[in-house]
Scaffold this active site. Structure first.
Site, PDB file in Angstrom:
ATOM      1  N   ARG A  80       0.797  -1.206  -0.110  1.00  0.00           N
ATOM      2  CA  ARG A  80      -0.121  -0.018  -0.084  1.00  0.00           C
ATOM      3  C   ARG A  80       0.950   1.432  -0.171  1.00  0.00           C
ATOM      4  O   ARG A  80       0.450   2.446   0.397  1.00  0.00           O
ATOM      5  CB  ARG A  80      -0.860   0.075   1.274  1.00  0.00           C
ATOM      6  CG  ARG A  80      -1.738  -1.296   1.236  1.00  0.00           C
ATOM      7  CD  ARG A  80      -2.945  -0.911   2.250  1.00  0.00           C
ATOM      8  NE  ARG A  80      -4.201  -2.102   2.266  1.00  0.00           N
ATOM      9  CZ  ARG A  80      -3.854  -3.277   2.849  1.00  0.00           C
ATOM     10  NH1 ARG A  80      -2.902  -3.236   3.730  1.00  0.00           N
ATOM     11  NH2 ARG A  80      -4.636  -4.069   2.728  1.00  0.00           N
ATOM     12  N   LYS A  88       3.749  11.937 -10.756  1.00  0.00           N
ATOM     13  CA  LYS A  88       3.049  10.821 -11.593  1.00  0.00           C
ATOM     14  C   LYS A  88       3.631   9.700 -12.038  1.00  0.00           C
ATOM     15  O   LYS A  88       4.979   9.598 -12.367  1.00  0.00           O
ATOM     16  CB  LYS A  88       2.878  11.687 -12.998  1.00  0.00           C
ATOM     17  CG  LYS A  88       1.662  12.785 -13.040  1.00  0.00           C
ATOM     18  CD  LYS A  88       1.268  13.354 -14.313  1.00  0.00           C
ATOM     19  CE  LYS A  88       0.457  14.379 -14.354  1.00  0.00           C
ATOM     20  NZ  LYS A  88       0.084  14.786 -15.618  1.00  0.00           N
ATOM     21  N   GLU A 141      11.286  19.470 -23.424  1.00  0.00           N
ATOM     22  CA  GLU A 141      10.614  19.570 -22.177  1.00  0.00           C
ATOM     23  C   GLU A 141      11.206  20.821 -21.498  1.00  0.00           C
ATOM     24  O   GLU A 141      10.506  21.536 -20.795  1.00  0.00           O
ATOM     25  CB  GLU A 141      10.625  18.389 -21.231  1.00  0.00           C
ATOM     26  CG  GLU A 141       9.969  17.207 -21.988  1.00  0.00           C
ATOM     27  CD  GLU A 141       8.519  17.212 -22.057  1.00  0.00           C
ATOM     28  OE1 GLU A 141       7.910  18.013 -21.523  1.00  0.00           O
ATOM     29  OE2 GLU A 141       8.025  16.042 -22.410  1.00  0.00           O
ATOM     30  N   LYS A 143       8.571  23.806 -12.702  1.00  0.00           N
ATOM     31  CA  LYS A 143       7.524  22.458 -12.391  1.00  0.00           C
ATOM     32  C   LYS A 143       7.080  22.228 -11.070  1.00  0.00           C
ATOM     33  O   LYS A 143       5.827  22.087 -10.775  1.00  0.00           O
ATOM     34  CB  LYS A 143       8.341  21.213 -13.213  1.00  0.00           C
ATOM     35  CG  LYS A 143       7.458  19.923 -13.076  1.00  0.00           C
ATOM     36  CD  LYS A 143       7.348  18.835 -13.729  1.00  0.00           C
ATOM     37  CE  LYS A 143       6.295  18.000 -13.279  1.00  0.00           C
ATOM     38  NZ  LYS A 143       6.368  16.757 -14.027  1.00  0.00           N
ATOM     39  N   GLU A 155      -3.508  17.854 -10.946  1.00  0.00           N
ATOM     40  CA  GLU A 155      -3.968  18.231 -12.091  1.00  0.00           C
ATOM     41  C   GLU A 155      -5.410  18.676 -12.164  1.00  0.00           C
ATOM     42  O   GLU A 155      -6.170  18.316 -13.263  1.00  0.00           O
ATOM     43  CB  GLU A 155      -3.563  17.321 -13.395  1.00  0.00           C
ATOM     44  CG  GLU A 155      -3.453  17.934 -14.660  1.00  0.00           C
ATOM     45  CD  GLU A 155      -2.980  17.271 -15.824  1.00  0.00           C
ATOM     46  OE1 GLU A 155      -1.858  16.764 -15.520  1.00  0.00           O
ATOM     47  OE2 GLU A 155      -3.438  16.945 -16.685  1.00  0.00           O
ATOM     48  N   ARG A 211      -1.983  22.463 -13.451  1.00  0.00           N
ATOM     49  CA  ARG A 211      -0.950  21.629 -13.684  1.00  0.00           C
ATOM     50  C   ARG A 211      -0.884  21.225 -15.179  1.00  0.00           C
ATOM     51  O   ARG A 211      -0.089  20.810 -15.834  1.00  0.00           O
ATOM     52  CB  ARG A 211      -0.957  20.307 -12.926  1.00  0.00           C
ATOM     53  CG  ARG A 211       0.228  19.451 -13.282  1.00  0.00           C
ATOM     54  CD  ARG A 211       0.358  18.322 -12.058  1.00  0.00           C
ATOM     55  NE  ARG A 211       1.639  17.291 -12.437  1.00  0.00           N
ATOM     56  CZ  ARG A 211       2.051  16.542 -11.864  1.00  0.00           C
ATOM     57  NH1 ARG A 211       1.883  16.371 -10.548  1.00  0.00           N
ATOM     58  NH2 ARG A 211       3.162  15.866 -12.222  1.00  0.00           N
ATOM     59  N   ASN A 244       1.243  20.203 -19.904  1.00  0.00           N
ATOM     60  CA  ASN A 244       0.811  19.416 -21.264  1.00  0.00           C
ATOM     61  C   ASN A 244       1.059  20.268 -22.428  1.00  0.00           C
ATOM     62  O   ASN A 244       0.299  19.561 -23.417  1.00  0.00           O
ATOM     63  CB  ASN A 244      -0.644  18.987 -21.140  1.00  0.00           C
ATOM     64  CG  ASN A 244      -0.810  17.780 -19.895  1.00  0.00           C
ATOM     65  OD1 ASN A 244       0.113  17.197 -19.742  1.00  0.00           O
ATOM     66  ND2 ASN A 244      -2.011  17.898 -19.181  1.00  0.00           N
ATOM     67  N   HIS A 276       1.355  18.644 -25.800  1.00  0.00           N
ATOM     68  CA  HIS A 276       1.123  17.159 -25.425  1.00  0.00           C
ATOM     69  C   HIS A 276      -0.035  16.639 -26.331  1.00  0.00           C
ATOM     70  O   HIS A 276      -0.103  15.281 -26.563  1.00  0.00           O
ATOM     71  CB  HIS A 276       1.247  16.896 -24.060  1.00  0.00           C
ATOM     72  CG  HIS A 276       2.628  16.804 -23.466  1.00  0.00           C
ATOM     73  ND1 HIS A 276       3.319  17.719 -23.341  1.00  0.00           N
ATOM     74  CD2 HIS A 276       3.458  15.879 -22.920  1.00  0.00           C
ATOM     75  CE1 HIS A 276       4.636  17.624 -22.683  1.00  0.00           C
ATOM     76  NE2 HIS A 276       4.660  16.317 -22.606  1.00  0.00           N
ATOM     77  N   HIS A 325       0.864  14.094 -28.479  1.00  0.00           N
ATOM     78  CA  HIS A 325       0.506  12.513 -28.303  1.00  0.00           C
ATOM     79  C   HIS A 325      -0.217  11.677 -29.479  1.00  0.00           C
ATOM     80  O   HIS A 325      -0.124  10.743 -29.733  1.00  0.00           O
ATOM     81  CB  HIS A 325      -0.626  12.452 -26.974  1.00  0.00           C
ATOM     82  CG  HIS A 325       0.298  12.519 -25.742  1.00  0.00           C
ATOM     83  ND1 HIS A 325      -0.167  12.654 -24.256  1.00  0.00           N
ATOM     84  CD2 HIS A 325       1.633  12.017 -25.364  1.00  0.00           C
ATOM     85  CE1 HIS A 325       0.503  12.270 -23.487  1.00  0.00           C
ATOM     86  NE2 HIS A 325       1.580  12.056 -24.103  1.00  0.00           N
ATOM     87  N   HIS A 353       9.794  11.012 -27.819  1.00  0.00           N
ATOM     88  CA  HIS A 353       8.432  11.753 -27.230  1.00  0.00           C
ATOM     89  C   HIS A 353       8.741  13.129 -27.196  1.00  0.00           C
ATOM     90  O   HIS A 353       8.109  13.904 -27.618  1.00  0.00           O
ATOM     91  CB  HIS A 353       8.351  11.135 -25.637  1.00  0.00           C
ATOM     92  CG  HIS A 353       7.334  12.133 -24.705  1.00  0.00           C
ATOM     93  ND1 HIS A 353       6.255  12.133 -25.178  1.00  0.00           N
ATOM     94  CD2 HIS A 353       7.685  12.910 -24.071  1.00  0.00           C
ATOM     95  CE1 HIS A 353       5.539  12.781 -24.221  1.00  0.00           C
ATOM     96  NE2 HIS A 353       6.372  13.153 -23.307  1.00  0.00           N
TER      97      HIS A 353
HETATM   98  N1  GLY Z   1       4.607  15.569 -17.507  1.00  0.00           N
HETATM   99  C1  GLY Z   1       3.510  16.466 -16.943  1.00  0.00           C
HETATM  100  C2  GLY Z   1       3.175  16.649 -15.486  1.00  0.00           C
HETATM  101  O1  GLY Z   1       3.843  16.010 -14.827  1.00  0.00           O
HETATM  102  O2  GLY Z   1       2.124  16.901 -15.087  1.00  0.00           O
END
Ligand code: GLY
Length: 367
Positions: A121, A143, A185, A227, A237, A241, A245, A248, A252, A267
């Site tokens: 957990r 993430k 990035e 960031k 997000e 946040r 993107n 992206h 994507h 990417h």
């Molecule tokens: N890569 C985008 C984020 O971490 O929100």
């Protein structure tokens, strides 16, 4: 060496340490967190390159460690590899006081981070990112995810690391395409909210894209600061946040159409192209001046990154639009794009009528 604290949100704050030659002292820093043992999760390539240095430093700090190496590549972000990893962690007998150390790029960080979120957990983990992309983006912010046949990063958890060690020295072994990919990035962070940083990246800092260590160090530090400020405000997000993107949703869609083949388009290359498209779409919508979009394109091109759809391949506009609408950032039928009023001034926009996007994709050269 610079320490950036990530915090301010509903999670325990942690440090991102950025510097050159950090691997040698990593053990001492991890020893503060690991009361028992560590398992280092890496991929076979990175484990061979940097595993011995990290494990020697853990040993010197009195921390026992075991290495688990997964196959390199996006294919390891799968249920099958996650299950295999969980089984290996259980076999290693880790308990809740032990720590997982993710040594590698985004794939390793995402997989090991998710394993840490799930193991008993949730146990602590440390990120030691070895690609520029992982140092400026994926290792920070918590993430973690694996892919499924229905899409990338669809199964995951928010699980913040306890510490991130971004050693600029390890970037010297990166293939140029991976350096460029991470640089995309970095550029993105300037485009989102720091015009002076973008000016530096376009000028003196541009040598970072080809591996200059001092420029890379400054670029990583500023990217992490940008960031971490966003993540501290909006971990899950719910709002701001999403700005991360930028590039992206277009990117994507392009990657998905290419089958996420790293050989076809890395990417970061897709993100760079996506940023150029987001700026051009912003111009088309009357939100941003054409000169700004032109400047973005010029700076992206100087870094050796793609700026035009034709550089990535041939695409159907409908197929791209469908991918964009199916993107995880789409809500309630429409799509959400990150657009810009200027360099350093990005914002989120809901698009309920896809017609202008479709027309734009055709203008961009999609059939
Ligand atoms: N890569 C985008 C984020 O971490 O929100």
């Amino acid at each position: 060496m610079t320490v950036v604290e990530v915090g301010g949100g509903g999670f325990r704050p942690y440090d991102v340490v950025v510097g050159r030659g950090l691997l040698a002292g990593a053990g001492a820093r991890i020893a503060h967190l690991a009361r028992g043992r560590t398992v280092v999760v890496s991929d076979e390539t990175v484990a061979a390159l940097h595993g011995p240095a990290l494990q020697a430093s853990l040993t010197a700090a009195g921390v026992a460690s075991q290495m688990i190496a997964v196959p390199p590549g996006e294919g390891s972000k799968s249920f099958a590899e996650l299950e295999r990893l969980m089984d290996r962690l259980l076999a290693a007998g880790l308990d809740r006081k032990d720590v997982i150390v993710a040594l590698g790029g985004g794939v390793v960080g995402d997989l090991a981070g998710l394993a840490a979120a799930l193991y008993m957990r949730g146990i602590d983990f440390v990120q030691v990112p070895t690609t520029l992309l992982a140092q400026v983006d994926s290792s920070v912010g918590g993430k973690t995810a694996i892919d499924t046949p229905r899409g990338k990063n669809l199964v995951g958890a928010f699980h913040q690391p306890r510490l991130v060690l971004a050693d600029i020295a390890v970037l010297s072994t990166l293939p140029p395409v991976q350096l460029r990919s991470g640089w995309a990035e970095v550029l993105k962070h300037g485009l989102i909210g720091d015009a002076p940083f973008f000016d530096w990246l376009a000028g003196d800092g541009a040598v970072g894209a080809t591996g200059d260590p001092a420029a890379l160090e400054r670029a990583v530090i500023r990217s992490v600061e940008i960031k971490s400020a966003i993540v501290g405000e909006d971990e899950k997000e719910a709002g701001r946040r999403a700005l991360l993107n930028l590039g992206h949703t277009f990117g994507h869609a392009i990657e998905a159409e290419l089958g996420f083949e790293e050989a076809a388009l890395a990417h970061g290359e897709a993100v760079a192209l996506g940023c150029c498209m987001a700026f051009r779409f912003s111009v088309r919508q009357g939100l941003c001046g054409a000169a700004e979009a032109g400047r973005v394109e010029a700076v992206v091109a100087v870094a050796g990154l793609p700026t035009r759809l034709a550089q990535a391949g041939a695409f159907s506009a409908e197929a791209l639009l469908e991918r964009m609408a199916g993107d995880k950032k789409a809500e309630g039928g429409g799509l959400t794009l990150i657009l810009a009023r200027a360099i350093g001034d990005a914002f989120t926009m809901r698009i309920s009528d896809p017609a202008p996007v479709l027309a734009f994709l055709r203008e961009e050269g999609a059939a």
